[in-house]
Scaffold this motif. Structure first.
Motif, mmCIF file in Angstrom:
data_model
loop_
_atom_site.group_PDB
_atom_site.id
_atom_site.type_symbol
_atom_site.label_atom_id
_atom_site.label_comp_id
_atom_site.label_asym_id
_atom_site.label_seq_id
_atom_site.Cartn_x
_atom_site.Cartn_y
_atom_site.Cartn_z
ATOM 1 N N UNK A 237 0.844 -1.195 0.000
ATOM 2 C CA UNK A 237 0.000 0.000 0.000
ATOM 3 C C UNK A 237 0.881 1.246 0.000
ATOM 4 N N UNK A 238 1.024 1.832 -1.169
ATOM 5 C CA UNK A 238 1.768 3.084 -1.243
ATOM 6 C C UNK A 238 1.025 4.192 -0.518
ATOM 7 N N UNK A 239 -0.295 4.088 -0.518
ATOM 8 C CA UNK A 239 -1.128 5.127 0.080
ATOM 9 C C UNK A 239 -1.989 4.563 1.195
ATOM 10 N N UNK A 240 -1.950 5.234 2.316
ATOM 11 C CA UNK A 240 -2.817 4.889 3.443
ATOM 12 C C UNK A 240 -3.512 6.151 3.928
ATOM 13 N N UNK A 241 -4.602 5.984 4.598
ATOM 14 C CA UNK A 241 -5.395 7.116 5.049
ATOM 15 C C UNK A 241 -5.662 6.978 6.553
ATOM 16 N N UNK A 242 -5.689 8.115 7.207
ATOM 17 C CA UNK A 242 -6.005 8.127 8.638
ATOM 18 C C UNK A 242 -7.297 8.910 8.848
ATOM 19 N N UNK A 243 -8.209 8.273 9.590
ATOM 20 C CA UNK A 243 -9.495 8.875 9.903
ATOM 21 C C UNK A 243 -9.647 8.981 11.409
ATOM 22 N N UNK A 244 -10.546 9.876 11.783
ATOM 23 C CA UNK A 244 -10.899 10.030 13.180
ATOM 24 C C UNK A 244 -12.412 9.934 13.277
ATOM 25 N N UNK A 245 -12.891 9.214 14.284
ATOM 26 C CA UNK A 245 -14.318 9.056 14.445
ATOM 27 C C UNK A 245 -14.698 9.347 15.880
ATOM 28 N N UNK B 245 7.236 7.130 1.579
ATOM 29 C CA UNK B 245 8.429 7.830 1.123
ATOM 30 C C UNK B 245 8.273 9.318 0.932
ATOM 31 N N UNK B 246 7.117 9.865 1.264
ATOM 32 C CA UNK B 246 6.951 11.311 1.131
ATOM 33 C C UNK B 246 6.099 11.835 2.281
ATOM 34 N N UNK B 247 5.968 13.157 2.320
ATOM 35 C CA UNK B 247 5.220 13.766 3.414
ATOM 36 C C UNK B 247 3.724 13.497 3.265
ATOM 37 N N UNK B 248 3.072 13.400 4.398
ATOM 38 C CA UNK B 248 1.630 13.195 4.375
ATOM 39 C C UNK B 248 0.911 14.473 3.965
ATOM 40 N N UNK B 249 -0.262 14.293 3.424
ATOM 41 C CA UNK B 249 -1.111 15.422 3.064
ATOM 42 C C UNK B 249 -2.231 15.512 4.084
ATOM 43 N N UNK B 250 -2.291 16.633 4.777
ATOM 44 C CA UNK B 250 -3.262 16.794 5.845
ATOM 45 C C UNK B 250 -4.503 17.537 5.357
ATOM 46 N N UNK C 273 -0.304 15.690 14.903
ATOM 47 C CA UNK C 273 -0.571 14.344 14.391
ATOM 48 C C UNK C 273 0.501 14.012 13.353
ATOM 49 N N UNK C 274 1.557 13.394 13.839
ATOM 50 C CA UNK C 274 2.696 13.085 12.975
ATOM 51 C C UNK C 274 2.463 11.756 12.269
ATOM 52 N N UNK C 275 2.640 11.774 10.969
ATOM 53 C CA UNK C 275 2.433 10.564 10.179
ATOM 54 C C UNK C 275 3.726 10.190 9.486
ATOM 55 N N UNK C 276 4.073 8.913 9.620
ATOM 56 C CA UNK C 276 5.271 8.388 8.974
ATOM 57 C C UNK C 276 4.901 7.129 8.201
ATOM 58 N N UNK C 277 5.180 7.119 6.928
ATOM 59 C CA UNK C 277 4.853 5.962 6.082
ATOM 60 C C UNK C 277 6.170 5.428 5.543
ATOM 61 N N UNK C 278 6.851 4.674 6.388
ATOM 62 C CA UNK C 278 8.239 4.301 6.118
ATOM 63 C C UNK C 278 8.389 3.129 5.163
ATOM 64 N N UNK C 279 7.350 2.323 5.034
ATOM 65 C CA UNK C 279 7.457 1.178 4.130
ATOM 66 C C UNK C 279 6.140 0.979 3.407
ATOM 67 N N UNK C 280 6.105 0.064 2.482
ATOM 68 C CA UNK C 280 4.898 -0.168 1.693
ATOM 69 C C UNK C 280 3.812 -0.905 2.459
ATOM 70 N N UNK C 281 4.102 -1.275 3.696
ATOM 71 C CA UNK C 281 3.096 -1.992 4.487
ATOM 72 C C UNK C 281 2.857 -1.371 5.855
ATOM 73 N N UNK C 282 3.487 -0.251 6.136
ATOM 74 C CA UNK C 282 3.361 0.322 7.475
ATOM 75 C C UNK C 282 3.270 1.836 7.451
ATOM 76 N N UNK C 283 2.232 2.337 8.109
ATOM 77 C CA UNK C 283 2.116 3.769 8.358
ATOM 78 C C UNK C 283 1.863 3.945 9.849
ATOM 79 N N UNK C 284 2.447 4.988 10.428
ATOM 80 C CA UNK C 284 2.231 5.253 11.842
ATOM 81 C C UNK C 284 1.683 6.651 12.041
ATOM 82 N N UNK C 285 0.820 6.766 13.023
ATOM 83 C CA UNK C 285 0.262 8.048 13.437
ATOM 84 C C UNK C 285 0.686 8.273 14.876
#
Lengths: 116, 112
Positions: free
Chosen positions: A30-38, A53-58, A67-79
């Motif tokens: 997953x090159x792209x992941x999304x973070x939601x809040x509910x 590999x690039x900065x998140x779009x807020x 809310x720091x987002x790091x998407x360091x690999x193709x299978x992992x994103x952290x918030x």
């Protein structure tokens, strides 16, 4: 089918501390992941789009320094929720878009954050 | 900008009643449409989706939805609801390879 996991499922932290939430795509890239809040009894509000590999779009109104987002690999994103406050208490949900299919997203089970 | 409207905030039905939940979207181009369900205490699950082709889409658990382009609508239907259908239902839309935008949700309560 595609599976997305989140860790932890629940977390309680004290005001002023930081909390990291992981989102993993288990069987696809997953090159792209999304973070939601509910918020309780409300809809999902998109916070940010995470790109490997690039900065998140807020989204408008979301503090990127909080809310720091790091998407360091193709299978992992952290918030990371930095300097958490009680008003940050919420249900955080991630989703991942499979690289081979631009149209569909797979959602994680969510993380319940409680800030005391 | 894309937006999604769900006009029914809370629907209460008896078992075996028919269901129709409204969903309207605003976007002038090609869209992909989704219905998600969130059962109490559980995570979001995909009920059905429309990308192209037959505007009548069948999903899981007996649900279906009809895409009516002229009305910008994608209403969810089920001929006979069950108590286990009690949940929150979200309509969602995304345009070409972009983010998914969710409607405000409709809470469905089924009386046994």
């Amino acid at each position: 089918g595609a599976v997305v996991s989140q860790h932890p499922s629940r977390v309680i932290c004290k005001s002023g501390t930081s909390v990291k939430i992981e989102c993993r795509s288990l069987d696809f890239q997953a090159t792209t992941m999304f973070w939601y809040r509910q918020f309780p009894k409300q809809s999902l509000m998109l916070m940010a789009t995470s790109n490997e590999g690039s900065k998140a779009t807020y989204e408008q109104g979301v503090e990127k320094d909080k809310f720091l987002i790091n998407h360091a690999s193709l299978t992992l994103s952290t918030l990371t929720v930095t300097s958490a406050h009680p008003e940050d208490s919420s249900f955080y949900i991630c989703s991942a878009r499979e690289d081979r299919d631009f149209y569909e997203q797979y959602f994680g089970p969510g993380t319940r954050l409680t800030v005391t | 900008a894309q937006s999604v409207s769900q006009h029914n905030h809370h629907v209460i039905l008896s078992e075996a009643a028919s269901l129709e939940l409204g969903c309207n979207y605003s976007y002038g181009g090609t869209v992909n449409l989704f219905w998600y369900v969130q059962y109490p205490g559980q995570h979001l699950q995909l009920l059905l989706k429309y990308f192209s082709g037959d505007p009548l889409v069948k999903g899981i658990k007996g649900f279906e939805a009809e895409f009516i382009k002229s009305k910008f609508s994608f209403n969810l239907r089920k001929p006979s609801v069950q108590w286990s259908d009690t949940a929150e239902y979200f309509c969602a839309v995304n345009a070409w390879a972009s983010k998914i935008i969710f409607g405000s949700g409709t809470r469905l309560s089924i009386r046994p």
